[in-house]
Design an enzyme around this catalytic site. Sequence first.
Site: not given
Lengths: 578, 578
Positions: B300, B436-438, B443
Amino acid sequence: MYRPATADQLLALEVCAGIGELARSERFAAADAEMVTAIVEGIGAFSAGEWAPLNRIGDLEGARLENGVVRLPEGFAEAYAHYVDQGWNAIAAPAEWGGQGLPFALGCNVLENLGSANFAFNLLPMLTTGAIDALEQHGSEAQRALYLPKMISGEWSGTMNLTEPQAGSDLGALRSAATPIESGDHAGKYRISGTKIFITWGDHELAENIVHLVLARLPDSPEGSRGISLFVVPKYLVNADGSVGPRNDLRCVSVEHKLGIHASPTCVMSYGDNGECIGELVGAPNRGLMAMFTMMNNARINVGNQGVQIGERATQAALAYARDRIQSVRAGSPDRKPVAIIEHPDVRRMLVRMKALTEGARALLYYTAGQVDRGTLGDTEAAARGECLVPMLKAWGTDIGVEVASLGVQVHGGMGFIEETGAAQHYRDARIAPIYEGTNGIQAADLVTRKLGLEDGASLDALLGDISRDAGEETGLVRLAEECRSIADWMRGEATLDDRLAGSVPFTTMCAVAVAGWQLLRQRRAIEQGTSPSLAASKQVSVRYFLDHIVSETMGLAAGARGGSTLLYELSNEALCA
Amino acid sequence: MYRPATADQLLALEVCAGIGELARSERFAAADAEMVTAIVEGIGAFSAGEWAPLNRIGDLEGARLENGVVRLPEGFAEAYAHYVDQGWNAIAAPAEWGGQGLPFALGCNVLENLGSANFAFNLLPMLTTGAIDALEQHGSEAQRALYLPKMISGEWSGTMNLTEPQAGSDLGALRSAATPIESGDHAGKYRISGTKIFITWGDHELAENIVHLVLARLPDSPEGSRGISLFVVPKYLVNADGSVGPRNDLRCVSVEHKLGIHASPTCVMSYGDNGECIGELVGAPNRGLMAMFTMMNNARINVGNQGVQIGERATQAALAYARDRIQSVRAGSPDRKPVAIIEHPDVRRMLVRMKALTEGARALLYYTAGQVDRGTLGDTEAAARGECLVPMLKAWGTDIGVEVASLGVQVHGGMGFIEETGAAQHYRDARIAPIYEGTNGIQAADLVTRKLGLEDGASLDALLGDISRDAGEETGLVRLAEECRSIADWMRGEATLDDRLAGSVPFTTMCAVAVAGWQLLRQRRAIEQGTSPSLAASKQVSVRYFLDHIVSETMGLAAGARGGSTLLYELSNEALCA
């Protein structure tokens, strides 16, 4: 599935444009409630049914230049023909030349529906509208008679040819030339030569003829913006009987590859490659820029409208996706079943925000349009207020179009980034609107220079004062309006011109949000008094969100609006770029 | 022409990451000033020289699936080979397996430079880094020995296979399966089957082998997220001596058509079409999600980094254009000569804003990376602070990436909408990072749930307290930090879980801006004490702009952060969608 926002449009027409009051005038008497409903419902159904299905293919295939001809994807020609056949192009056009003569606000509604359905396609009628305005206001009787009827019907389309590579925001730098023709068939007319760029729908085969309005310089004209004249330059010369004659010496030499609005051919136009491009002067020599300015107000409203259009479309797509997409258990729920993402608080926040911003921009749109219509009826105060509102609507309306489209991508998650989903197209299409028809920076400059001082400042002041007085219990909104007034005072007073310009964009946003919030508040009150019960519940939520969240955020811009310009110039250009 | 932001990177490494202090530890002793400068300058020059020129062709041609093979445009293979040859992939990788063992913060710098040069290409090393982390932390000794050396050198790349059509943010819903192999050559291993989507750099020919890390379910595993295991599934099976063996039964079946990052093949991967896809379990059965989480923090951070990357690139492009483009007389100037648009106040405002946001995000990036490095050295307080910072950096960093790229389009005016100019590509590329990546919503949820309560709330509180104490004379920043603390208190106290989530995104932005502002302030103070004199003048301006404008705007988000969730749920789903 896209559905027209008919109920909210009718509410905004009634409360914000005051269409009922307009219909009490002789000029707009035809715009009674029944007619208004018929138009709003009719254009909504037409747009959703015939133009919306072409939105994706328009993006995928786009407009293409093939062997000198600009081609649109399958279906566009037919959909445009139906639009013309059904008379939609004529709604707000002058009755004298075959239009329906209905209020401008209704013309805005036609464009809103077309543009929500198909953002790029809508630019075709939108540009024609601008050209009609210019010819109606500045053309000779003969020119009007020759061009307006077919343009108003939509059989012919229109364009605006302003920009050249070295002349964008600064039209005074343009170099296209017009040479008087002394004798022969075209005596009294002009030979036009030059290259124009960014010509929206500059060429295509959907209309029988294209009426180009071209800014160019006469021989020995003064330098800069005082030496520019306006010419009408048809793609096909028009015979005296109004029939289409031979091809004029002009052509599209290239179609731009753009981030979005792929179905709108953005053309590089070349005039007079063979020295035989014929045009006629419109209005007085060297008064071309003036002529442009008189039509620019409405054109800018039409661009602000595009923010509403894309906002509506993106919001609907996001709502539909969020309601269908099942993902994750609701946080804190004892039930372990995954839910539709519309249930998750932050997704819901995004959706409510999208709705509130879109409805706020729509309220501002129709309020502005209503002021223009009042101006047409002779109300000079309303006309001046309309002029103050235009830069707010154009700038903020298009900014929220981009924000809402971006939120739409976000609601779709990973799918939002995949082109097939459609959310990405909205994000790409939306991005043009803050740029063209005067960048939003130019709009803000207009507000803090010309509009700030209109009627010695009374116009803007009265608008903000009305909000303060009327917002009553909504203290956040009152504070915002008062802050705008105070900044306006500072700008008129001790602030330098640079200070005003440095704070112009945040100030414009603040004013726009104040007016939009006020108009939403007026909508809510009207609903409480029984108007549009179908919207009662949902409007409460969007208005509350707007007043509590958007208005509060916007107050945070005050520091930027009155921050002055000194800091911006502390570094030399070299140091800034280092 | 893109130039690496070497001076500002060195400043951020020194002041925000505290690289000098890290180098005083035994573990990071090699990271002395000379080494740091060599790396930052070296990777900057490499990226600008070899990867930046491929940015546009990567966008235009993109990655394509041709006869089952994913092809990249001309030049990518060579540029990747040079990257590997020069050892850049190994900078922050563990020394035990051939890495340089330098601080994570320097690894971030490698990615920052690569990504500014070529946003889509950088995803290749970025994903490999994540796979290295996962294998290093959870693989067996044999697995590490087999895979890590070649992955660290970059000869092999890595991927993360998490998402399935029905399992995006909710990985618990995934269905890919792993069946134990009882006998034969592969006894003890697993047959993998399933379809994975959104697999970044899922297939390509740039590396000799691709090491896929795949989440799948063992037979009879518990439902949901507690029944997910992690497997290593190489494209080519690896022989015991580490050489590349036969092709495994997995393939890329499609490459997505995306809004941006066209040169990054986003693959649909199919595992075990012929029932012969071999994988090995990594870590304990049913602990796959845990394994993902341990590497997710760094992943992240790497995505937050992408906001800095695109911000830098877009800012440089806008500055260069604004300095070259001559348009309009400076307002109020007696001189009638048109000037470069960098002279106009509102253009200058946009440019200073772009710089301030990018530098603020960079300061936050390296501060976060430095906390991670301190955590590696055993400082648990720093590790916890790092965990609080990750969602702020990922969410706000990527948000400002989009904002700066959008401002970059605006500075270019009409040219910004034309693809050839390049500003549009930044706007398209930037948009993936908030997803992306959460997603940034995920977050923010992480911040207001897990991170808010870390060490009973002491971690976040100490961070905000440090800002309040240290910001001293910068009262706006102190107010923002105090407001964040007060909202955090409310969230831990009377707020419901829904209230917290409803306010999570504005709250995350507020915290991020507070930390970024603080770190910029620390940079300014360091400069006043003689560090980095080359940046002295320009840093004064960006810090001042950030503290006066960005911090003030952000205070406006407080109403949203503490607005609660009631309004969001007033309407039924049906009414919201009506």
